[in-house]
Enzyme design. Structure first.
Site, PDB file in Angstrom:
ATOM      1  N   LEU A  35      -8.753  44.397  43.076  1.00  0.00           N
ATOM      2  CA  LEU A  35      -9.217  45.552  43.855  1.00  0.00           C
ATOM      3  C   LEU A  35      -8.068  46.246  44.577  1.00  0.00           C
ATOM      4  O   LEU A  35      -7.099  45.625  45.009  1.00  0.00           O
ATOM      5  CB  LEU A  35     -10.273  45.099  44.869  1.00  0.00           C
ATOM      6  CG  LEU A  35     -11.524  44.453  44.262  1.00  0.00           C
ATOM      7  CD1 LEU A  35     -12.520  44.087  45.366  1.00  0.00           C
ATOM      8  CD2 LEU A  35     -12.185  45.346  43.229  1.00  0.00           C
ATOM      9  N   ALA A  37      -7.233  50.400  46.775  1.00  0.00           N
ATOM     10  CA  ALA A  37      -7.860  51.401  47.647  1.00  0.00           C
ATOM     11  C   ALA A  37      -8.838  52.312  46.895  1.00  0.00           C
ATOM     12  O   ALA A  37      -9.751  52.880  47.510  1.00  0.00           O
ATOM     13  CB  ALA A  37      -6.778  52.238  48.335  1.00  0.00           C
ATOM     14  N   HIS A  39     -11.018  51.270  44.617  1.00  0.00           N
ATOM     15  CA  HIS A  39     -12.295  50.550  44.672  1.00  0.00           C
ATOM     16  C   HIS A  39     -12.903  50.642  46.072  1.00  0.00           C
ATOM     17  O   HIS A  39     -14.113  50.818  46.217  1.00  0.00           O
ATOM     18  CB  HIS A  39     -12.072  49.074  44.305  1.00  0.00           C
ATOM     19  CG  HIS A  39     -11.540  48.834  42.924  1.00  0.00           C
ATOM     20  ND1 HIS A  39     -10.283  48.337  42.697  1.00  0.00           N
ATOM     21  CD2 HIS A  39     -12.094  49.021  41.695  1.00  0.00           C
ATOM     22  CE1 HIS A  39     -10.092  48.204  41.381  1.00  0.00           C
ATOM     23  NE2 HIS A  39     -11.165  48.619  40.753  1.00  0.00           N
ATOM     24  N   GLN A  63     -15.261  44.721  26.306  1.00  0.00           N
ATOM     25  CA  GLN A  63     -14.680  46.067  26.339  1.00  0.00           C
ATOM     26  C   GLN A  63     -13.191  46.077  26.057  1.00  0.00           C
ATOM     27  O   GLN A  63     -12.558  47.134  26.068  1.00  0.00           O
ATOM     28  CB  GLN A  63     -15.010  46.770  27.650  1.00  0.00           C
ATOM     29  CG  GLN A  63     -14.259  46.261  28.868  1.00  0.00           C
ATOM     30  CD  GLN A  63     -14.768  46.919  30.134  1.00  0.00           C
ATOM     31  OE1 GLN A  63     -15.867  46.638  30.584  1.00  0.00           O
ATOM     32  NE2 GLN A  63     -13.974  47.813  30.724  1.00  0.00           N
ATOM     33  N   VAL A 178      -8.435  58.206  43.701  1.00  0.00           N
ATOM     34  CA  VAL A 178      -7.490  57.934  44.787  1.00  0.00           C
ATOM     35  C   VAL A 178      -6.105  57.782  44.173  1.00  0.00           C
ATOM     36  O   VAL A 178      -5.936  57.068  43.175  1.00  0.00           O
ATOM     37  CB  VAL A 178      -7.889  56.661  45.560  1.00  0.00           C
ATOM     38  CG1 VAL A 178      -6.862  56.331  46.637  1.00  0.00           C
ATOM     39  CG2 VAL A 178      -9.275  56.829  46.176  1.00  0.00           C
ATOM     40  N   SER A 187      -4.490  52.110  39.953  1.00  0.00           N
ATOM     41  CA  SER A 187      -5.092  51.372  38.846  1.00  0.00           C
ATOM     42  C   SER A 187      -4.697  49.908  38.979  1.00  0.00           C
ATOM     43  O   SER A 187      -3.575  49.599  39.388  1.00  0.00           O
ATOM     44  CB  SER A 187      -4.568  51.912  37.517  1.00  0.00           C
ATOM     45  OG  SER A 187      -4.831  50.986  36.475  1.00  0.00           O
ATOM     46  N   SER A 188      -5.617  49.020  38.608  1.00  0.00           N
ATOM     47  CA  SER A 188      -5.274  47.587  38.606  1.00  0.00           C
ATOM     48  C   SER A 188      -4.095  47.335  37.690  1.00  0.00           C
ATOM     49  O   SER A 188      -3.311  46.413  37.911  1.00  0.00           O
ATOM     50  CB  SER A 188      -6.477  46.765  38.146  1.00  0.00           C
ATOM     51  OG  SER A 188      -7.608  47.052  38.932  1.00  0.00           O
TER      52      SER A 188
END
Ligand code: AMP
Length: 285
Positions: A35, A37, A39, A63, A178, A187-188
């Site tokens: 997670l 900012a 999220h 996926q 964001v 992005s993760s």
């Protein structure tokens, strides 16, 4: 109230039933964890729309079109739970794969045309996995509202479509992307980027800005706007482009004549890291 942690679909369904019987509105924020900012911004939007905010963390195997990508995907559960507590999440759903895919599962959800181009073409089976797991999460959690990021623009379009097509009684809310101060979309997968790859990754947002700038200067031809974005990102040979397109916001098809609602959309690899981004031409950043 202490944050609840739920591991089984049966427990989630029981809690959904209890909350609904008590007349409370439930909002769900589906995630794959790691997670950040972005999220947390979804949680804030969920909080404005419901009495209970639930966040799911599930790295959905179906996926991923590449098993190495699935194996390497960042998993930071303890930090994620702390972020959820701080953000005021009421319950975190952390199922394992056997919960989401009972042994022998053979049912999936497929959205046809919307899921075919762009990331659907670049990642075969990806949107079938997304559509299937999101449908299951919505059925299990029975939220009144579910919040998804515009960062994954085609994913959001696919989810809106499946909710309409399958008559699911849930409101889908899209949340703005964001970004870091320099424009990189959170992005993760950004955790994979070293210093030089992090600098190269800016090529994505810059290509979108180039198209948005041309639009602001009066260009309306879809192919000319696409050429602006494509040539901007092509100036970075270390970035390998999957696609750059200017598409209709609903159908995800290339536009002939752009409008302020048309979307610049890009996917590219920086080293081994695949990143995506998009920008509504009439509302840059
Ligand atoms: P993920 O964990 O990457 O599957 O993302 C979970 C949700 O967070 C999806 O709805 C994403 O669109 C959303 N999201 C991811 N990155 C951002 C971001 N930078 N800003 C806003 N939402 C995001």
């Amino acid at each position: 109230m202490a944050m609840e942690r739920i591991d089984t679909t049966a427990a989630l369904q029981a809690l959904a039933h209890a909350e609904r019987c008590a007349g409370r509105r439930i909002a769900l924020v589906p995630t794959m964890g790691a997670l950040h900012a972005g999220h947390v911004s979804l949680v804030k939007i969920a909080r404005e729309r419901a009495d209970r905010v639930w966040l799911s963390i599930f790295v959905n195997p179906t996926q991923f079109d590449d098993p190495r990508d699935l194996a390497a995907y960042p998993r930071t559960l303890e930090a994620d739970l702390a972020i959820c507590r701080d953000a005021g999440v009421d319950a975190v759903f952390t199922p394992d794969a056997a919960q989401m895919y009972p042994a022998g599962a053979q049912t999936s959800v497929e959205v046809d045309e919307l899921a075919a181009p762009l990331c659907g073409a670049a990642r075969p089976g990806h949107f079938r996995g997304v559509a299937t797991v999101v449908t299951k999460l919505l059925v299990a959690a029975q939220p009144h509202v579910a919040v998804f990021g515009e960062k994954d623009y085609q994913q959001l379009a696919v989810i809106r479509r499946l909710v309409r097509d399958l008559l699911l009684p849930v409101e889908i809310v899209g949340a703005p992307t964001v970004r870091e101060p320099d424009g990189l979309a959170l992005s993760s997968r950004n955790s994979y980027l070293d210093k030089s790859a992090r600098a190269s990754a800016l090529a994505l947002v810059e290509s979108l800005r180039a198209a948005a700038r041309a639009f602001a200067q009066g260009e309306r031809r879809g192919d000319a706007l696409t050429a602006e974005g494509a040539s901007s990102i092509a100036a970075h040979p270390e970035v390998s482009v999957d696609y750059f397109a200017v598409v209709d916001a609903v159908a995800m098809q290339p536009v002939v004549d752009a409008t302020p609602e048309s979307v610049g959309i890009v996917a590219a690899r920086v080293g081994k890291t695949r990143l995506i981004d998009n920008m509504v031409l009439g509302q840059p950043e």
